[in-house]
Design an enzyme around this catalytic site. Sequence first.
Site, PDB file in Angstrom:
ATOM      1  N   GLY A  51       0.860  -1.204   0.000  1.00  0.00           N
ATOM      2  CA  GLY A  51       0.000   0.000   0.000  1.00  0.00           C
ATOM      3  C   GLY A  51       0.884   1.237   0.000  1.00  0.00           C
ATOM      4  O   GLY A  51       0.764   2.108   0.857  1.00  0.00           O
ATOM      5  N   ALA A  52       1.807   1.319  -0.988  1.00  0.00           N
ATOM      6  CA  ALA A  52       2.954   2.235  -0.875  1.00  0.00           C
ATOM      7  C   ALA A  52       2.879   3.481  -1.756  1.00  0.00           C
ATOM      8  O   ALA A  52       3.848   4.215  -1.836  1.00  0.00           O
ATOM      9  CB  ALA A  52       4.228   1.469  -1.253  1.00  0.00           C
ATOM     10  N   SER A  53       1.744   3.734  -2.393  1.00  0.00           N
ATOM     11  CA  SER A  53       1.746   4.815  -3.386  1.00  0.00           C
ATOM     12  C   SER A  53       1.106   6.109  -2.933  1.00  0.00           C
ATOM     13  O   SER A  53       1.290   7.149  -3.575  1.00  0.00           O
ATOM     14  CB  SER A  53       1.038   4.327  -4.658  1.00  0.00           C
ATOM     15  OG  SER A  53      -0.237   3.815  -4.325  1.00  0.00           O
ATOM     16  N   GLY A  55      -0.777   8.292   0.816  1.00  0.00           N
ATOM     17  CA  GLY A  55      -1.084   8.285   2.245  1.00  0.00           C
ATOM     18  C   GLY A  55       0.061   7.802   3.123  1.00  0.00           C
ATOM     19  O   GLY A  55       1.231   8.119   2.890  1.00  0.00           O
ATOM     20  N   TYR A  56      -0.315   6.999   4.113  1.00  0.00           N
ATOM     21  CA  TYR A  56       0.673   6.553   5.094  1.00  0.00           C
ATOM     22  C   TYR A  56       1.718   5.598   4.518  1.00  0.00           C
ATOM     23  O   TYR A  56       2.866   5.587   4.962  1.00  0.00           O
ATOM     24  CB  TYR A  56      -0.026   5.906   6.296  1.00  0.00           C
ATOM     25  CG  TYR A  56      -0.400   6.930   7.340  1.00  0.00           C
ATOM     26  CD1 TYR A  56       0.591   7.719   7.926  1.00  0.00           C
ATOM     27  CD2 TYR A  56      -1.713   7.126   7.736  1.00  0.00           C
ATOM     28  CE1 TYR A  56       0.269   8.679   8.881  1.00  0.00           C
ATOM     29  CE2 TYR A  56      -2.045   8.085   8.690  1.00  0.00           C
ATOM     30  CZ  TYR A  56      -1.041   8.847   9.255  1.00  0.00           C
ATOM     31  OH  TYR A  56      -1.342   9.801  10.194  1.00  0.00           O
ATOM     32  N   GLU A  78      -2.530   0.976  -8.868  1.00  0.00           N
ATOM     33  CA  GLU A  78      -2.814   2.295  -9.437  1.00  0.00           C
ATOM     34  C   GLU A  78      -3.044   2.195 -10.938  1.00  0.00           C
ATOM     35  O   GLU A  78      -2.440   1.356 -11.608  1.00  0.00           O
ATOM     36  CB  GLU A  78      -1.641   3.251  -9.155  1.00  0.00           C
ATOM     37  CG  GLU A  78      -1.336   3.468  -7.677  1.00  0.00           C
ATOM     38  CD  GLU A  78      -2.405   4.243  -6.924  1.00  0.00           C
ATOM     39  OE1 GLU A  78      -3.302   4.832  -7.573  1.00  0.00           O
ATOM     40  OE2 GLU A  78      -2.360   4.247  -5.677  1.00  0.00           O
ATOM     41  N   ALA A 115      -2.491  -6.592  -4.332  1.00  0.00           N
ATOM     42  CA  ALA A 115      -1.755  -7.160  -3.192  1.00  0.00           C
ATOM     43  C   ALA A 115      -2.458  -8.372  -2.583  1.00  0.00           C
ATOM     44  O   ALA A 115      -1.833  -9.191  -1.919  1.00  0.00           O
ATOM     45  CB  ALA A 115      -1.565  -6.096  -2.104  1.00  0.00           C
ATOM     46  N   TYR A 238     -16.537   4.655  13.405  1.00  0.00           N
ATOM     47  CA  TYR A 238     -15.187   4.115  13.213  1.00  0.00           C
ATOM     48  C   TYR A 238     -14.929   2.916  14.127  1.00  0.00           C
ATOM     49  O   TYR A 238     -15.060   1.762  13.713  1.00  0.00           O
ATOM     50  CB  TYR A 238     -14.103   5.210  13.377  1.00  0.00           C
ATOM     51  CG  TYR A 238     -12.842   4.745  12.681  1.00  0.00           C
ATOM     52  CD1 TYR A 238     -12.563   5.130  11.376  1.00  0.00           C
ATOM     53  CD2 TYR A 238     -11.992   3.816  13.290  1.00  0.00           C
ATOM     54  CE1 TYR A 238     -11.460   4.611  10.694  1.00  0.00           C
ATOM     55  CE2 TYR A 238     -10.894   3.300  12.632  1.00  0.00           C
ATOM     56  CZ  TYR A 238     -10.630   3.712  11.340  1.00  0.00           C
ATOM     57  OH  TYR A 238      -9.551   3.196  10.677  1.00  0.00           O
ATOM     58  N   THR A 279      -6.521  11.705   3.659  1.00  0.00           N
ATOM     59  CA  THR A 279      -6.091  10.804   2.577  1.00  0.00           C
ATOM     60  C   THR A 279      -7.348  10.429   1.798  1.00  0.00           C
ATOM     61  O   THR A 279      -8.467  10.725   2.221  1.00  0.00           O
ATOM     62  CB  THR A 279      -5.439   9.497   3.094  1.00  0.00           C
ATOM     63  OG1 THR A 279      -6.428   8.733   3.788  1.00  0.00           O
ATOM     64  CG2 THR A 279      -4.248   9.757   3.992  1.00  0.00           C
TER      65      THR A 279
HETATM   66  P1  NAD Z   1      -4.630   5.561   1.055  1.00  0.00           P
HETATM   67  O1  NAD Z   1      -5.941   5.431   0.360  1.00  0.00           O
HETATM   68  O2  NAD Z   1      -3.887   6.853   0.923  1.00  0.00           O
HETATM   69  O3  NAD Z   1      -3.614   4.404   0.564  1.00  0.00           O
HETATM   70  C1  NAD Z   1      -4.024   3.113   0.265  1.00  0.00           C
HETATM   71  C2  NAD Z   1      -2.903   2.360  -0.447  1.00  0.00           C
HETATM   72  O4  NAD Z   1      -3.356   1.015  -0.671  1.00  0.00           O
HETATM   73  C3  NAD Z   1      -2.526   2.918  -1.836  1.00  0.00           C
HETATM   74  O5  NAD Z   1      -1.142   2.793  -2.018  1.00  0.00           O
HETATM   75  C4  NAD Z   1      -3.254   1.971  -2.796  1.00  0.00           C
HETATM   76  O6  NAD Z   1      -2.646   1.851  -4.085  1.00  0.00           O
HETATM   77  C5  NAD Z   1      -3.109   0.671  -2.027  1.00  0.00           C
HETATM   78  N1  NAD Z   1      -4.083  -0.353  -2.435  1.00  0.00           N
HETATM   79  C6  NAD Z   1      -5.429  -0.333  -2.353  1.00  0.00           C
HETATM   80  N2  NAD Z   1      -5.936  -1.503  -2.820  1.00  0.00           N
HETATM   81  C7  NAD Z   1      -4.888  -2.271  -3.187  1.00  0.00           C
HETATM   82  C8  NAD Z   1      -4.737  -3.570  -3.722  1.00  0.00           C
HETATM   83  N3  NAD Z   1      -5.803  -4.350  -3.969  1.00  0.00           N
HETATM   84  N4  NAD Z   1      -3.493  -4.021  -4.003  1.00  0.00           N
HETATM   85  C9  NAD Z   1      -2.394  -3.259  -3.783  1.00  0.00           C
HETATM   86  N5  NAD Z   1      -2.461  -2.017  -3.242  1.00  0.00           N
HETATM   87  C10 NAD Z   1      -3.696  -1.535  -2.954  1.00  0.00           C
HETATM   88  O7  NAD Z   1      -4.917   5.167   2.568  1.00  0.00           O
HETATM   89  P2  NAD Z   1      -4.312   5.605   3.989  1.00  0.00           P
HETATM   90  O8  NAD Z   1      -5.251   6.540   4.631  1.00  0.00           O
HETATM   91  O9  NAD Z   1      -2.877   5.947   3.896  1.00  0.00           O
HETATM   92  O10 NAD Z   1      -4.493   4.230   4.778  1.00  0.00           O
HETATM   93  C11 NAD Z   1      -3.451   3.297   4.967  1.00  0.00           C
HETATM   94  C12 NAD Z   1      -3.612   2.637   6.312  1.00  0.00           C
HETATM   95  O11 NAD Z   1      -3.471   3.623   7.340  1.00  0.00           O
HETATM   96  C13 NAD Z   1      -4.987   1.995   6.523  1.00  0.00           C
HETATM   97  O12 NAD Z   1      -4.823   0.807   7.256  1.00  0.00           O
HETATM   98  C14 NAD Z   1      -5.711   3.017   7.380  1.00  0.00           C
HETATM   99  O13 NAD Z   1      -6.730   2.466   8.173  1.00  0.00           O
HETATM  100  C15 NAD Z   1      -4.548   3.514   8.236  1.00  0.00           C
HETATM  101  N6  NAD Z   1      -4.796   4.813   8.901  1.00  0.00           N
HETATM  102  C16 NAD Z   1      -5.209   5.887   8.184  1.00  0.00           C
HETATM  103  C17 NAD Z   1      -5.471   7.071   8.863  1.00  0.00           C
HETATM  104  C18 NAD Z   1      -5.958   8.297   8.135  1.00  0.00           C
HETATM  105  O14 NAD Z   1      -6.407   9.241   8.776  1.00  0.00           O
HETATM  106  N7  NAD Z   1      -5.850   8.327   6.833  1.00  0.00           N
HETATM  107  C19 NAD Z   1      -5.276   7.167  10.252  1.00  0.00           C
HETATM  108  C20 NAD Z   1      -4.810   6.057  10.934  1.00  0.00           C
HETATM  109  C21 NAD Z   1      -4.580   4.867  10.251  1.00  0.00           C
END
Ligand code: NAD
Length: 400
Positions: A51-53, A55-56, A78, A115, A238, A279
């Site tokens: 999930g590297a492209s 957000g977190y 993506e 993934a 949530y 995000t």
């Molecule tokens: P995001 O939507 O920015 O990123 C999601 C990532 O998952 C992207 O890189 C996307 O390409 C990848 N992805 C989605 N489906 C996929 C698949 N089938 N195969 C491969 N890659 C796939 O999300 P985020 O907000 O960064 O969330 C990431 C984690 O952080 C989650 O577990 C979320 O619950 C957690 N989190 C988020 C927040 C927040 O406020 N955003 C806060 C705390 C925890």
Amino acid sequence: MSRQVIKRRSRGFICVNAHPEGCRLNVERQIAVAEQAPPREGAPRNVLVIGASTGYGLASRIAAGWGYGARTLGVFFERPPDEEKTATAGYYNTVALDQRARRDGLLAAHINGDAFSDECKREAIEIVRRELAPLDLIIYSLASPKRAHPRTGVVHNSVLKPIGQPYSNRTIELDSEKVVNITLPPASEREISDTVAVMGGDDWRMWIDALAQEGLLAPGVRALAYSYIGPELTWPIYRDGTIGRAKNDLEQSARLLDAFLSPKFGGRALICVNKAVVTQASAAIPVVPLYVSLLIKVMTEKGLEEGPIEQMRRLFADLGTNADLETDETGRLRLDDREMRTDVQAEIARLWPQVTTENLRLLADFASFQRQFRNLFGFDVEGVDYQRPVETNIELPPGR
Ligand code: NAD
């Protein structure tokens, strides 16, 4: 060739296109923050981020690579560009990251694929074996609306709903920019189990099992998955809702994986609770945009505000020490400590009932929420000349 002027296009609040130059500057800005990381002994060297492209996950990859020189493999899903459409933001983010990594002599491999599939795991195993074995850190940062189960073929769809009873609260209707009351119906049993199947720990366990079986885990390996807790006012949607059930399952998986990694590798599996940030995933959760708009306002005023890269830089600074990681009473790492401070939450609770459509931009920082949301797609980014044509049909070189 498709050099063109790219204007933001939205469907409702969501942007349906992305700006490559804006995405590049976002990545550069994060790299600049990561490069300021404090020096540490024993930082992870070989890191897999699932999930590297965006957000977190993207921030984690940058913090590891440019903070501590780690070699990274990033997995994401993506859409590449075509004749009609720009690519998705995560694609352009990775193009920019890849270019910088080549210039800086850092190994940054990637897989653009599902993934959840066995095929993607097999491909990752090959790349890890060739380029970055053994892994000392695996970060699981997927946020996905659906999962095709690799054994059953069943496609599970995740939903964001309360459990047991309907939930009413205020939220920002993002396209009309109005503060409105919404009522969300409770999820069915099927919707709950589907959400757990997508966002719970099953796939995380499959990844770690597959990597362990192939002998690709280093002594002392760490597996991290991200979660969120937040204040009670968001719990019905949530923590106590469908996504919370999935996160409970993820926490249960952390305990199982910890029990496996600890004796075998002297390793750890941990949940890291991150702060709420803007995000693509978080903006889709009802009530959260209003909460985050207030949070940005209150945390900025107190000098506490952090985005994903600041959070991940902090995580990696701690992960780099060989000392025992500090966890809460249930064994979770907490990067949401500043968000959850009593004074921050008391201020949000005070403002919450007062917010209306008219005073939204005064009491909450909706302008920052909106800007940060557009930034995710490469729009409204400082330093980009949006009148200039840009090449959108950029090819991401093969992952390695
Ligand atoms: P995001 O939507 O920015 O990123 C999601 C990532 O998952 C992207 O890189 C996307 O390409 C990848 N992805 C989605 N489906 C996929 C698949 N089938 N195969 C491969 N890659 C796939 O999300 P985020 O907000 O960064 O969330 C990431 C984690 O952080 C989650 O577990 C979320 O619950 C957690 N989190 C988020 C927040 C927040 O406020 N955003 C806060 C705390 C925890």
